[in-house]
Design a protein around this motif. Structure first.
Motif, short mmCIF file in Angstrom:
data_model
loop_
_atom_site.label_atom_id
_atom_site.label_comp_id
_atom_site.label_asym_id
_atom_site.label_seq_id
_atom_site.Cartn_x
_atom_site.Cartn_y
_atom_site.Cartn_z
N SER A 255 0.86 -1.18 0.00
CA SER A 255 0.00 0.00 0.00
C SER A 255 0.90 1.24 0.00
CB SER A 255 -0.90 0.01 1.24
OG SER A 255 -0.17 0.41 2.39
N GLU A 256 0.29 2.40 0.18
CA GLU A 256 1.09 3.62 0.25
C GLU A 256 2.08 3.58 1.40
OE1 GLU A 256 -3.06 5.00 -1.20
OE2 GLU A 256 -2.25 3.56 0.24
N SER A 280 4.68 1.47 -7.13
CA SER A 280 3.42 2.08 -7.57
C SER A 280 2.23 1.13 -7.47
CB SER A 280 3.55 2.57 -9.03
OG SER A 280 3.86 1.49 -9.90
N PHE A 282 0.22 0.72 -5.18
CA PHE A 282 -0.92 1.36 -4.52
C PHE A 282 -1.91 1.94 -5.52
CE2 PHE A 282 2.27 4.69 -4.99
CZ PHE A 282 1.52 5.77 -5.43
N LEU A 283 -1.48 2.17 -6.76
CA LEU A 283 -2.41 2.68 -7.77
C LEU A 283 -3.49 1.66 -8.09
CD1 LEU A 283 0.11 4.35 -10.26
CD2 LEU A 283 -1.37 5.49 -8.58
N GLU A 287 -8.91 1.72 -2.28
CA GLU A 287 -9.05 2.77 -1.29
C GLU A 287 -7.70 3.07 -0.67
OE1 GLU A 287 -12.47 4.02 1.91
OE2 GLU A 287 -12.12 1.91 1.52
N SER A 288 -7.50 4.33 -0.31
CA SER A 288 -6.24 4.75 0.30
C SER A 288 -6.39 4.80 1.82
CB SER A 288 -5.85 6.14 -0.22
OG SER A 288 -4.72 6.62 0.45
N VAL A 290 -4.00 6.34 3.66
CA VAL A 290 -3.19 7.45 4.11
C VAL A 290 -3.87 8.76 3.74
CG1 VAL A 290 -1.05 6.13 3.95
CG2 VAL A 290 -1.79 7.51 2.00
N GLU A 292 -2.36 11.50 2.66
CA GLU A 292 -1.75 12.07 1.45
C GLU A 292 -1.04 10.98 0.68
OE1 GLU A 292 1.82 15.21 0.27
OE2 GLU A 292 0.92 15.28 2.26
N ARG A 293 -1.48 10.71 -0.53
CA ARG A 293 -0.84 9.68 -1.36
C ARG A 293 0.53 10.15 -1.84
NH1 ARG A 293 -4.39 6.10 -5.55
NH2 ARG A 293 -4.84 4.46 -4.03
N PRO A 294 1.42 9.20 -2.17
CA PRO A 294 2.71 9.59 -2.74
C PRO A 294 2.52 10.40 -4.02
CG PRO A 294 2.73 7.28 -2.09
CD PRO A 294 1.31 7.75 -1.96
N VAL A 311 4.39 9.08 6.27
CA VAL A 311 3.01 8.58 6.26
C VAL A 311 2.18 9.22 7.36
CG1 VAL A 311 1.61 6.54 6.80
CG2 VAL A 311 3.52 6.36 5.21
#
Length: 324
Positions: A255-256, A280, A282-283, A287-288, A290, A292-294, A311
């Motif tokens: 994940s992120e 990458s 996590f793309l 669902e995220s 975090v 703020e995504r990278p 994070v």
């Protein structure tokens, strides 16, 4: 609080969600009570009394490094090398579908994010896999690097026959083309392929990498902080520099959280910052978790100035997704 994640991959490492939680709750957590947050070597001495559980151990190590950097008020990359705040991304397309569909997805990813490196999955059907490489090369042009992960899928005699045909498509390296335990078959494959081979599951520890270096068969190594932590990953990097192996940050289906942690290591070290990192995945996630995504820009992941691995967890999402 130090943050990390431990991906459960039972078919590869023999760890499940439940086994990881049990290892932390019953073994590693109690073993570390009272230890200073920066006592990394002592932490490893304690958790290594238990065999296996590589991702659970790596998560402990990454969380401690996150905490060390937070206490110092610095992003982790500055404390473990300080070379850069960005890594070149190798974007993985993990499907085994029709070559034309994957080629279209590859072209879209390159156009959208500016990726200059792609990783494709193969190792099931040699004819289909060759069409895949040809289709993706045609779709993305000659300016994009292509790497292939066969996931140990071919018998060595099959790999010997099929891999030389991929030279025409400018493949940078091929990851685990044949069963990992077949070291003699891997040597035969390397002799005829004309394309560098990458080690992944076949050499996970510094000792295993050293043995492979002595064989002199493979020239690229996948380093995965999610299974070796920051500490053991840095030892692997040193071996790469001494033995002439090309290090690459490998994907663990992160994940992120894992992407941030792996990118911190990759950016900090010149040897990885000058190649690529598979960060990458996590793309692909729905669902995220975090806040703020990278940041992906011009094919690179740019790290924030936030202390630690960068994070901030979205606690509402975690609460909604929690399994126990």
């Amino acid at each position: 609080v130090g943050i990390s994640e431990a991906p459960a991959r039972p078919m590869i490492y023999g760890e499940s969600v439940n086994s990881i939680v049990t290892a932390i709750d019953q073994w590693f957590g109690p073993a570390l009570i009272g230890l200073e947050h920066d006592s990394i070597e002592e932490a490893w001495a304690r958790i290594d009394r238990v065999e296996g559980n590589v991702c659970a151990k790596a998560a402990v190590d990454i969380a401690m490094h996150d905490l060390i950097a937070k206490v110092a008020g610095q992003p982790l990359w500055r404390l473990i090398g300080g070379y850069s705040n960005e890594v070149e991304v190798c974007h993985g397309i993990f499907k085994l579908g029709p070559p034309e569909e994957i080629a279209a997805e590859a072209k879209e990813a390159v156009n959208r994010y500016g990726f200059r490196w792609l990783k494709l999955k193969a190792g099931v059907d040699p004819e289909r896999d060759t069409r895949l490489v040809a289709a993706v090369r045609k779709a993305v042009g000659d300016g994009v690097h292509i790497t292939i992960d066969c996931n140990h899928g071919y018998a060595s005699h099959v790999a010997e026959k099929i891999l030389p045909a991929w030279r025409d498509y400018g493949v940078d390296w091929i990851e685990e083309p044949s069963p990992g335990q077949d070291v003699h078959g891997r040597a035969r494959v390397a002799a005829v392929a004309g394309i560098p081979l990458m080690l992944d599951e076949s050499a996970q520890t510094p000792a295993a990498v050293f043995q492979e270096m002595q064989r002199g068969v493979c020239s690229v190594l996948s380093i995965k902080p999610a299974r070796s932590g920051i500490s053991q990953s840095r030892k692997l990097l040193t071996l790469c520099e001494l033995g002439g192996l090309r290090p690459v940050i490998g994907s663990q289906g992160d994940s992120e959280v894992g992407a941030f942690a792996a990118a911190q290591l990759g950016a900090a070290q010149r040897s990885i910052a000058n190649t690529c990192a598979e960060v990458s995945f996590f793309l692909e996630m729905k669902e995220s978790i975090v806040v703020e995504r990278p940041l992906l820009r011009d094919g690179k992941l740019i790290l924030p100035e936030r202390p630690g691995i960068g994070v901030v967890i979205d606690e509402d999402v975690v609460a909604r997704c929690r399994m126990r």
